[in-house]
Design a protein around this motif. Structure first.
Motif, mmCIF file in Angstrom:
data_model
loop_
_atom_site.group_PDB
_atom_site.id
_atom_site.type_symbol
_atom_site.label_atom_id
_atom_site.label_comp_id
_atom_site.label_asym_id
_atom_site.label_seq_id
_atom_site.Cartn_x
_atom_site.Cartn_y
_atom_site.Cartn_z
ATOM 1 N N VAL A 141 0.848 -1.195 0.000
ATOM 2 C CA VAL A 141 0.000 0.000 0.000
ATOM 3 C C VAL A 141 0.880 1.240 0.000
ATOM 4 O O VAL A 141 1.685 1.440 0.907
ATOM 5 C CB VAL A 141 -0.918 0.037 1.240
ATOM 6 C CG1 VAL A 141 -1.874 1.222 1.158
ATOM 7 C CG2 VAL A 141 -1.681 -1.265 1.381
ATOM 8 N N CYS A 142 0.739 2.070 -1.016
ATOM 9 C CA CYS A 142 1.524 3.302 -1.075
ATOM 10 C C CYS A 142 1.071 4.250 0.026
ATOM 11 O O CYS A 142 -0.110 4.568 0.139
ATOM 12 C CB CYS A 142 1.368 3.973 -2.437
ATOM 13 S SG CYS A 142 2.331 5.497 -2.562
ATOM 14 N N ARG A 143 2.040 4.709 0.847
ATOM 15 C CA ARG A 143 1.745 5.693 1.888
ATOM 16 C C ARG A 143 2.606 6.938 1.693
ATOM 17 O O ARG A 143 2.971 7.619 2.649
ATOM 18 C CB ARG A 143 1.999 5.095 3.281
ATOM 19 C CG ARG A 143 1.067 3.963 3.694
ATOM 20 C CD ARG A 143 -0.394 4.354 3.771
ATOM 21 N NE ARG A 143 -0.646 5.425 4.707
ATOM 22 C CZ ARG A 143 -0.987 5.244 5.987
ATOM 23 N NH1 ARG A 143 -1.123 4.026 6.466
ATOM 24 N NH2 ARG A 143 -1.213 6.271 6.768
ATOM 25 N N THR A 169 1.472 -4.456 3.616
ATOM 26 C CA THR A 169 2.681 -3.717 3.960
ATOM 27 C C THR A 169 2.619 -2.289 3.425
ATOM 28 O O THR A 169 2.460 -2.088 2.220
ATOM 29 C CB THR A 169 3.921 -4.410 3.357
ATOM 30 O OG1 THR A 169 3.951 -5.774 3.777
ATOM 31 C CG2 THR A 169 5.195 -3.705 3.790
ATOM 32 N N PRO A 170 2.750 -1.277 4.297
ATOM 33 C CA PRO A 170 2.817 0.100 3.806
ATOM 34 C C PRO A 170 4.185 0.366 3.188
ATOM 35 O O PRO A 170 5.192 -0.178 3.643
ATOM 36 C CB PRO A 170 2.609 0.935 5.071
ATOM 37 C CG PRO A 170 3.121 0.067 6.176
ATOM 38 C CD PRO A 170 2.821 -1.350 5.762
ATOM 39 N N THR A 171 4.222 1.183 2.157
ATOM 40 C CA THR A 171 5.487 1.508 1.496
ATOM 41 C C THR A 171 5.630 3.014 1.374
ATOM 42 O O THR A 171 4.696 3.764 1.641
ATOM 43 C CB THR A 171 5.544 0.909 0.077
ATOM 44 O OG1 THR A 171 4.673 1.660 -0.785
ATOM 45 C CG2 THR A 171 5.146 -0.556 0.068
ATOM 46 N N GLY A 172 6.805 3.427 0.919
ATOM 47 C CA GLY A 172 6.983 4.808 0.508
ATOM 48 C C GLY A 172 6.338 4.992 -0.856
ATOM 49 O O GLY A 172 5.588 4.137 -1.333
ATOM 50 N N CYS A 173 6.651 6.085 -1.511
ATOM 51 C CA CYS A 173 6.026 6.416 -2.791
ATOM 52 C C CYS A 173 6.292 5.333 -3.839
ATOM 53 O O CYS A 173 7.423 4.898 -4.031
ATOM 54 C CB CYS A 173 6.557 7.754 -3.283
ATOM 55 S SG CYS A 173 5.857 8.255 -4.865
ATOM 56 N N LEU A 174 5.224 4.916 -4.537
ATOM 57 C CA LEU A 174 5.333 3.914 -5.602
ATOM 58 C C LEU A 174 5.295 4.545 -6.997
ATOM 59 O O LEU A 174 5.196 3.840 -7.990
ATOM 60 C CB LEU A 174 4.208 2.874 -5.459
ATOM 61 C CG LEU A 174 4.328 1.961 -4.235
ATOM 62 C CD1 LEU A 174 3.095 1.070 -4.109
ATOM 63 C CD2 LEU A 174 5.577 1.107 -4.321
ATOM 64 N N ASN A 175 5.311 5.866 -7.060
ATOM 65 C CA ASN A 175 5.504 6.673 -8.276
ATOM 66 C C ASN A 175 4.270 7.179 -9.023
ATOM 67 O O ASN A 175 4.195 8.375 -9.238
ATOM 68 C CB ASN A 175 6.454 5.995 -9.269
ATOM 69 C CG ASN A 175 7.888 6.043 -8.777
ATOM 70 O OD1 ASN A 175 8.283 7.005 -8.141
ATOM 71 N ND2 ASN A 175 8.660 5.016 -9.055
ATOM 72 N N PRO A 176 3.296 6.375 -9.477
ATOM 73 C CA PRO A 176 2.204 6.993 -10.244
ATOM 74 C C PRO A 176 1.225 7.717 -9.318
ATOM 75 O O PRO A 176 0.064 7.333 -9.161
ATOM 76 C CB PRO A 176 1.554 5.806 -10.963
ATOM 77 C CG PRO A 176 1.827 4.646 -10.085
ATOM 78 C CD PRO A 176 3.156 4.916 -9.423
ATOM 79 N N CYS A 177 1.728 8.788 -8.685
ATOM 80 C CA CYS A 177 1.019 9.439 -7.582
ATOM 81 C C CYS A 177 -0.371 9.951 -7.953
ATOM 82 O O CYS A 177 -1.276 9.931 -7.124
ATOM 83 C CB CYS A 177 1.852 10.600 -7.051
ATOM 84 S SG CYS A 177 3.528 10.158 -6.578
ATOM 85 N N ASN A 178 -0.542 10.442 -9.173
ATOM 86 C CA ASN A 178 -1.840 11.007 -9.543
ATOM 87 C C ASN A 178 -2.916 9.945 -9.690
ATOM 88 O O ASN A 178 -4.087 10.272 -9.894
ATOM 89 C CB ASN A 178 -1.719 11.815 -10.838
ATOM 90 C CG ASN A 178 -0.933 13.098 -10.626
ATOM 91 O OD1 ASN A 178 -0.891 13.636 -9.530
ATOM 92 N ND2 ASN A 178 -0.297 13.579 -11.678
ATOM 93 N N LEU A 179 -2.540 8.670 -9.589
ATOM 94 C CA LEU A 179 -3.512 7.582 -9.661
ATOM 95 C C LEU A 179 -3.862 7.058 -8.268
ATOM 96 O O LEU A 179 -4.520 6.036 -8.130
ATOM 97 C CB LEU A 179 -2.958 6.432 -10.518
ATOM 98 C CG LEU A 179 -2.552 6.798 -11.952
ATOM 99 C CD1 LEU A 179 -2.017 5.571 -12.678
ATOM 100 C CD2 LEU A 179 -3.730 7.403 -12.705
ATOM 101 N N GLY A 180 -3.406 7.755 -7.241
ATOM 102 C CA GLY A 180 -3.602 7.281 -5.879
ATOM 103 C C GLY A 180 -4.957 7.630 -5.296
ATOM 104 O O GLY A 180 -5.707 8.409 -5.885
#
Length: 203
Positions: A141-143, A169-180
């Motif tokens: 999960v991107c957090r 598992t929470p993660t740092g940024c996974l990159n395609p932020c505008n799709l979050g």
């Protein structure tokens, strides 16, 4: 006019010592917020300030100074103003390590011998850290800062609650932020974007 002062911390992917952050905030008689990875968020803090009709000053909590934290605090505030349609008086201070006397604190610590390190090496190689937890799937999960603003905290809670056999598992940024907010499921490697509401139900 009374202002609300808030420490803003940037957790590592492993988390943050919320007890220590909370204790520091309490000792100063102020609140705290987290840029990402946890709650309360900057948006939560600003929503609360509006309800109390109080202007806000945010204090970046990082040593040494963290330009990433300061940049993303500003972006989070800008997003809050845009999405809430409010014009709250929000200000940001300089980093804590630029405060007068900070270098004196470091020099004072240099005059101390410190405490002996007494930790056992057994904790480092504990057998518990050699076992892969049982799980049917792994959900990342991107957090990151944007996904946090877009509702990653709610998404994370829901995924953990609705998928008790999964390793979430929470993660740092996974990159395609505008799709979050977004998450990835394994072993299928599927990306789930804009993942609130019905998207969670279909997980």
């Amino acid at each position: 006019m009374t202002r609300r002062y808030v420490l803003v911390a940037r957790p590592t992917p492993s988390g943050v010592d919320l007890t220590a952050v909370g204790a520091l905030a309490e000792a100063c008689g102020i609140g705290y917020a987290l840029l990402d990875q946890g709650e309360p968020t900057i948006h939560d803090t600003l929503d609360s300030a509006v309800a109390a009709d109080l202007p806000v000053t945010l204090i970046p909590l990082a040593v040494p100074r963290d330009r990433y934290l300061e940049t993303w605090i500003a972006r989070a505030v800008a997003n809050w103003k845009e999405t809430r349609g409010r014009d709250l008086d929000v200000r940001v201070t300089e980093g804590i390590d630029t405060a007068t006397g900070f270098d004196d604190i470091v020099r004072a610590l240099m005059n101390e011998d410190g405490k002996p390190v007494t930790a056992s090496p057994r904790a480092f190689r504990s057998p518990a850290w050699s076992r892969i937890p049982e799980h049917t799937e792994h959900i990342l999960v991107c957090r990151g800062p944007r996904c946090t603003v877009y509702g990653a905290a709610e998404l994370h809670r829901t995924l953990r609650q609705d998928n008790p056999k999964a390793l979430v598992t929470p993660t740092g940024c996974l990159n395609p932020c505008n799709l979050g907010p977004l998450y990835i499921t394994y072993p299928d490697g599927r990306w789930h974007t804009n993942a609130l509401g019905s998207a969670i139900e279909n997980a």
